[in-house]
Design a protein around this motif. Structure first.
Motif, PDB file in Angstrom:
ATOM      1  N   LEU A 314       0.837  -1.081  -0.046  1.00  0.00           N
ATOM      2  CA  LEU A 314      -0.071   0.043   0.051  1.00  0.00           C
ATOM      3  C   LEU A 314       0.857   1.266   0.036  1.00  0.00           C
ATOM      4  O   LEU A 314       0.524   2.225  -0.584  1.00  0.00           O
ATOM      5  CB  LEU A 314      -0.920  -0.071   1.294  1.00  0.00           C
ATOM      6  CG  LEU A 314      -2.010  -1.358   1.428  1.00  0.00           C
ATOM      7  CD1 LEU A 314      -2.715  -0.941   2.612  1.00  0.00           C
ATOM      8  CD2 LEU A 314      -2.887  -1.110   0.224  1.00  0.00           C
ATOM      9  N   LYS A 315       1.988   1.083   0.656  1.00  0.00           N
ATOM     10  CA  LYS A 315       2.819   2.263   0.885  1.00  0.00           C
ATOM     11  C   LYS A 315       3.689   2.733  -0.461  1.00  0.00           C
ATOM     12  O   LYS A 315       3.302   3.802  -0.789  1.00  0.00           O
ATOM     13  CB  LYS A 315       3.907   2.047   1.950  1.00  0.00           C
ATOM     14  CG  LYS A 315       4.630   3.355   2.239  1.00  0.00           C
ATOM     15  CD  LYS A 315       5.714   3.213   3.416  1.00  0.00           C
ATOM     16  CE  LYS A 315       6.651   4.124   3.660  1.00  0.00           C
ATOM     17  NZ  LYS A 315       7.607   3.928   4.643  1.00  0.00           N
ATOM     18  N   ARG A 316       3.895   1.640  -1.075  1.00  0.00           N
ATOM     19  CA  ARG A 316       4.552   1.936  -2.582  1.00  0.00           C
ATOM     20  C   ARG A 316       3.471   2.304  -3.512  1.00  0.00           C
ATOM     21  O   ARG A 316       3.831   2.901  -4.400  1.00  0.00           O
ATOM     22  CB  ARG A 316       5.198   0.187  -3.004  1.00  0.00           C
ATOM     23  CG  ARG A 316       6.428   0.024  -2.338  1.00  0.00           C
ATOM     24  CD  ARG A 316       7.131  -0.888  -3.021  1.00  0.00           C
ATOM     25  NE  ARG A 316       6.321  -2.246  -3.483  1.00  0.00           N
ATOM     26  CZ  ARG A 316       6.583  -3.068  -2.607  1.00  0.00           C
ATOM     27  NH1 ARG A 316       7.143  -2.965  -1.434  1.00  0.00           N
ATOM     28  NH2 ARG A 316       5.812  -4.243  -2.942  1.00  0.00           N
ATOM     29  N   ALA A 317       2.243   1.928  -3.326  1.00  0.00           N
ATOM     30  CA  ALA A 317       1.156   2.255  -4.394  1.00  0.00           C
ATOM     31  C   ALA A 317       0.611   3.768  -3.926  1.00  0.00           C
ATOM     32  O   ALA A 317      -0.048   4.191  -5.003  1.00  0.00           O
ATOM     33  CB  ALA A 317      -0.052   1.186  -4.170  1.00  0.00           C
ATOM     34  N   GLY A 318       1.232   4.301  -2.837  1.00  0.00           N
ATOM     35  CA  GLY A 318       0.709   5.561  -2.438  1.00  0.00           C
ATOM     36  C   GLY A 318      -0.648   5.625  -2.175  1.00  0.00           C
ATOM     37  O   GLY A 318      -1.467   6.476  -2.276  1.00  0.00           O
ATOM     38  N   VAL A 319      -1.371   4.476  -1.238  1.00  0.00           N
ATOM     39  CA  VAL A 319      -2.508   4.368  -0.941  1.00  0.00           C
ATOM     40  C   VAL A 319      -2.777   4.265   0.531  1.00  0.00           C
ATOM     41  O   VAL A 319      -1.802   3.793   1.201  1.00  0.00           O
ATOM     42  CB  VAL A 319      -3.169   3.024  -1.454  1.00  0.00           C
ATOM     43  CG1 VAL A 319      -4.667   2.810  -0.952  1.00  0.00           C
ATOM     44  CG2 VAL A 319      -3.343   3.092  -2.999  1.00  0.00           C
ATOM     45  N   ARG A 320      -3.451   4.984   1.095  1.00  0.00           N
ATOM     46  CA  ARG A 320      -3.855   5.227   2.498  1.00  0.00           C
ATOM     47  C   ARG A 320      -4.063   3.819   3.060  1.00  0.00           C
ATOM     48  O   ARG A 320      -4.427   2.908   2.508  1.00  0.00           O
ATOM     49  CB  ARG A 320      -4.802   5.974   2.679  1.00  0.00           C
ATOM     50  CG  ARG A 320      -5.436   6.165   4.451  1.00  0.00           C
ATOM     51  CD  ARG A 320      -6.532   7.300   4.588  1.00  0.00           C
ATOM     52  NE  ARG A 320      -7.885   6.683   3.855  1.00  0.00           N
ATOM     53  CZ  ARG A 320      -8.517   5.948   4.204  1.00  0.00           C
ATOM     54  NH1 ARG A 320      -8.509   5.361   5.527  1.00  0.00           N
ATOM     55  NH2 ARG A 320      -9.809   5.640   3.508  1.00  0.00           N
ATOM     56  N   LYS A 321      -3.395   3.706   4.319  1.00  0.00           N
ATOM     57  CA  LYS A 321      -3.320   2.161   4.922  1.00  0.00           C
ATOM     58  C   LYS A 321      -4.646   1.837   5.240  1.00  0.00           C
ATOM     59  O   LYS A 321      -5.350   2.414   5.996  1.00  0.00           O
ATOM     60  CB  LYS A 321      -2.351   2.293   6.164  1.00  0.00           C
ATOM     61  CG  LYS A 321      -2.144   0.899   6.927  1.00  0.00           C
ATOM     62  CD  LYS A 321      -1.337   1.386   8.188  1.00  0.00           C
ATOM     63  CE  LYS A 321      -1.159  -0.110   8.778  1.00  0.00           C
ATOM     64  NZ  LYS A 321      -0.231   0.091  10.025  1.00  0.00           N
ATOM     65  N   ARG A 322      -4.962   0.674   4.802  1.00  0.00           N
ATOM     66  CA  ARG A 322      -6.304  -0.174   5.234  1.00  0.00           C
ATOM     67  C   ARG A 322      -6.039  -1.548   5.342  1.00  0.00           C
ATOM     68  O   ARG A 322      -4.573  -1.938   5.099  1.00  0.00           O
ATOM     69  CB  ARG A 322      -7.392   0.108   4.259  1.00  0.00           C
ATOM     70  CG  ARG A 322      -8.096   1.462   4.542  1.00  0.00           C
ATOM     71  CD  ARG A 322      -8.743   2.035   3.289  1.00  0.00           C
ATOM     72  NE  ARG A 322      -7.911   2.618   2.521  1.00  0.00           N
ATOM     73  CZ  ARG A 322      -8.225   3.180   1.246  1.00  0.00           C
ATOM     74  NH1 ARG A 322      -9.584   3.199   0.859  1.00  0.00           N
ATOM     75  NH2 ARG A 322      -7.323   3.758   0.610  1.00  0.00           N
ATOM     76  N   THR A 323      -6.681  -2.296   5.546  1.00  0.00           N
ATOM     77  CA  THR A 323      -6.504  -3.665   5.719  1.00  0.00           C
ATOM     78  C   THR A 323      -6.633  -4.646   4.243  1.00  0.00           C
ATOM     79  O   THR A 323      -7.493  -4.084   3.457  1.00  0.00           O
ATOM     80  CB  THR A 323      -7.317  -4.361   6.893  1.00  0.00           C
ATOM     81  OG1 THR A 323      -8.793  -4.445   6.324  1.00  0.00           O
ATOM     82  CG2 THR A 323      -7.307  -3.726   8.052  1.00  0.00           C
ATOM     83  N   PHE A 324      -6.263  -5.830   4.384  1.00  0.00           N
ATOM     84  CA  PHE A 324      -6.683  -6.792   3.315  1.00  0.00           C
ATOM     85  C   PHE A 324      -7.953  -7.100   3.195  1.00  0.00           C
ATOM     86  O   PHE A 324      -8.568  -7.265   1.997  1.00  0.00           O
ATOM     87  CB  PHE A 324      -5.871  -8.088   3.299  1.00  0.00           C
ATOM     88  CG  PHE A 324      -5.589  -8.980   2.193  1.00  0.00           C
ATOM     89  CD1 PHE A 324      -4.865  -8.934   1.054  1.00  0.00           C
ATOM     90  CD2 PHE A 324      -6.648 -10.002   2.193  1.00  0.00           C
ATOM     91  CE1 PHE A 324      -4.978  -9.616   0.120  1.00  0.00           C
ATOM     92  CE2 PHE A 324      -6.749 -10.884   1.116  1.00  0.00           C
ATOM     93  CZ  PHE A 324      -5.880 -10.609   0.008  1.00  0.00           C
ATOM     94  N   HIS A 325      -8.824  -7.363   4.283  1.00  0.00           N
ATOM     95  CA  HIS A 325     -10.115  -7.479   4.311  1.00  0.00           C
ATOM     96  C   HIS A 325     -11.041  -6.509   3.461  1.00  0.00           C
ATOM     97  O   HIS A 325     -12.019  -6.702   2.753  1.00  0.00           O
ATOM     98  CB  HIS A 325     -10.640  -7.571   5.659  1.00  0.00           C
ATOM     99  CG  HIS A 325     -12.077  -7.972   5.757  1.00  0.00           C
ATOM    100  ND1 HIS A 325     -12.221  -9.508   5.425  1.00  0.00           N
ATOM    101  CD2 HIS A 325     -13.304  -7.456   5.765  1.00  0.00           C
ATOM    102  CE1 HIS A 325     -13.608  -9.550   5.772  1.00  0.00           C
ATOM    103  NE2 HIS A 325     -14.131  -8.374   5.727  1.00  0.00           N
ATOM    104  N   CYS A 326     -10.597  -5.115   3.398  1.00  0.00           N
ATOM    105  CA  CYS A 326     -11.070  -4.168   2.620  1.00  0.00           C
ATOM    106  C   CYS A 326     -11.218  -4.356   1.207  1.00  0.00           C
ATOM    107  O   CYS A 326     -12.197  -3.819   0.310  1.00  0.00           O
ATOM    108  CB  CYS A 326     -10.275  -2.723   2.867  1.00  0.00           C
ATOM    109  SG  CYS A 326     -10.382  -2.090   4.386  1.00  0.00           S
ATOM    110  N   LEU A 327     -10.353  -5.359   0.632  1.00  0.00           N
ATOM    111  CA  LEU A 327     -10.500  -5.994  -0.841  1.00  0.00           C
ATOM    112  C   LEU A 327     -11.888  -6.788  -0.879  1.00  0.00           C
ATOM    113  O   LEU A 327     -12.514  -6.615  -1.968  1.00  0.00           O
ATOM    114  CB  LEU A 327      -9.481  -6.912  -1.235  1.00  0.00           C
ATOM    115  CG  LEU A 327      -7.898  -6.165  -1.283  1.00  0.00           C
ATOM    116  CD1 LEU A 327      -6.964  -7.131  -1.324  1.00  0.00           C
ATOM    117  CD2 LEU A 327      -7.726  -5.281  -2.262  1.00  0.00           C
ATOM    118  N   ARG A 328     -11.951  -7.477   0.063  1.00  0.00           N
ATOM    119  CA  ARG A 328     -13.428  -8.005   0.015  1.00  0.00           C
ATOM    120  C   ARG A 328     -14.611  -6.979   0.108  1.00  0.00           C
ATOM    121  O   ARG A 328     -15.646  -7.212  -0.637  1.00  0.00           O
ATOM    122  CB  ARG A 328     -13.692  -9.078   1.347  1.00  0.00           C
ATOM    123  CG  ARG A 328     -14.886  -9.642   1.463  1.00  0.00           C
ATOM    124  CD  ARG A 328     -15.020 -10.753   2.843  1.00  0.00           C
ATOM    125  NE  ARG A 328     -16.100 -10.878   3.196  1.00  0.00           N
ATOM    126  CZ  ARG A 328     -16.787 -12.145   2.633  1.00  0.00           C
ATOM    127  NH1 ARG A 328     -16.719 -12.343   1.450  1.00  0.00           N
ATOM    128  NH2 ARG A 328     -18.210 -12.180   3.094  1.00  0.00           N
TER     129      ARG A 328
END
Length: 344
Positions: A314-328
């Motif tokens: 997420l950090k490399r992607a420049g995306v705010r920290k969230r969880t893997f479960h948020c993909l679901r």
């Protein structure tokens, strides 16, 4: 004449001036029980002995007295593998907290008032309403099982009012964020194919443990589906249970199917798990042989430092920290937006 099952005995006081009657008998498992009658009236004591004798001969055994900690162990032993190992831990945590509040008293003496005191103490301690509700639900369930098992006449927490819980905002990723996450995952220098894992999660809405415990027989390349199914402990697979027994079959897209087929063609023989790298699989197999792998590990430790690695992506992607479960959450949100309803 049949053998007397209940013995009437006398217990003198410490100074020897008084005495009380008590009953000695054995229950079905052969364990000796002693019941103090609390008086010195011989006629009443004999009547109580006769009543207990009749109960034992008719198979009527009164629920034995147990303190809360023993009641907890008794309940969990009886329940066994009907609930997950993590649920066992949560029940222990809730009961131990109840004991801190009300003391290790007899489970038959618990009342609604004790439950209300426990609820308030949890809230005062800083527990969120959701956490308190979860604790109370576990306790309420254990007492209900005691009712079902004829250990209690009624559930003391049956009418406990749960704290009001404010629904949390569902965290999800935008389309732009998911594209950036997948691109960053491709550059991940790890044995796990993170990009394939993330794309499959977005396609199927599968949970982390469901993906990591997926085996090649779960994928039907002809029907273009993937099955979420529990696993038994065998020479090649470890035991794993689905959350809430949510067994289901999910569709796969052409792109995901081709990605999985390409990955399978590169996998060495004898490795049944889709997303578990061979080296990690070998390590887990060694842990299993040493008796160091548990059912709980199958849900939480299949991939070491999973959350830490995902945070770096997420950090490399420049995306705010969230969880893997948020993909679901993202996958389900997209399905609903495309016309799926909660019953599909």
């Amino acid at each position: 004449m049949s053998k007397q099952l209940v013995k009437l005995r006398i217990r003198p006081s410490r100074n020897g001036r008084k005495f009380t009657y008590f009953l000695d008998y054995q229950i079905e498992n052969g364990k000796r029980q002693r019941m103090t009658l609390g008086h010195a009236n011989k006629r009443n004591a004999q009547r109580q002995r006769d009543q207990k004798e009749r109960e034992l001969r008719m198979g009527i055994i009164a629920p034995k007295s147990m303190r809360l900690r023993d009641f907890l162990e008794d309940s969990l032993d009886r329940t066994g593998k009907q609930i997950r190992e993590s649920t066992h831990d949560e029940c222990r945590y809730a009961m131990n907290h109840l004991i801190e509040v009300v003391g290790n008293i007899d489970y038959q003496k618990i009342t609604l008032k004790h439950g209300e005191l426990f609820r308030q103490k949890c809230l005062d301690k800083g527990n969120s309403p959701a956490t308190v509700t979860k604790k109370l639900s576990h306790l309420k369930r254990m007492f209900q099982l005691a009712v079902n098992r004829k250990q209690l006449d009624e559930n003391p927490l049956q009418h406990i009012a749960m704290p009001k819980v404010t629904k949390k905002k569902v965290e999800k990723y935008t389309a732009d964020e998911t594209n950036r996450i997948v691109r960053a995952a491709k550059d991940s220098q790890t044995a796990l194919k993170w990009d394939m894992l993330i794309i499959t999660a977005l396609c199927t809405g599968m949970r982390r443990s469901e993906l990591l415990n997926c085996t090649w027989p779960d994928i039907d390349f002809e029907d273009m589906t993937i099955e979420v199914s529990p696993k038994k402990s065998t020479d090649y697979t470890w035991e794993w249970l689905i959350k809430d027994t949510d067994r289901r079959t999910l569709p796969l897209t052409n792109n995901v199917l081709q990605m999985l087929a390409g990955h399978q063609s590169q996998q060495p023989e004898g490795y049944p798990y889709v997303f578990v790298p061979p080296a990690r699989y070998d390590h887990i197999q060694q842990l299993r042989k040493q008796g160091k792998w548990t059912l709980k590990d199958a849900s939480q430790k299949v991939i070491s430092n999973f959350s830490g690695t995902f945070d770096k992506i997420l950090k490399r992607a420049g995306v705010r920290k969230r969880t893997f479960h948020c993909l679901r959450n993202t996958a389900l949100t997209n399905w609903f937006a495309n016309g799926m309803n909660e019953h599909d």
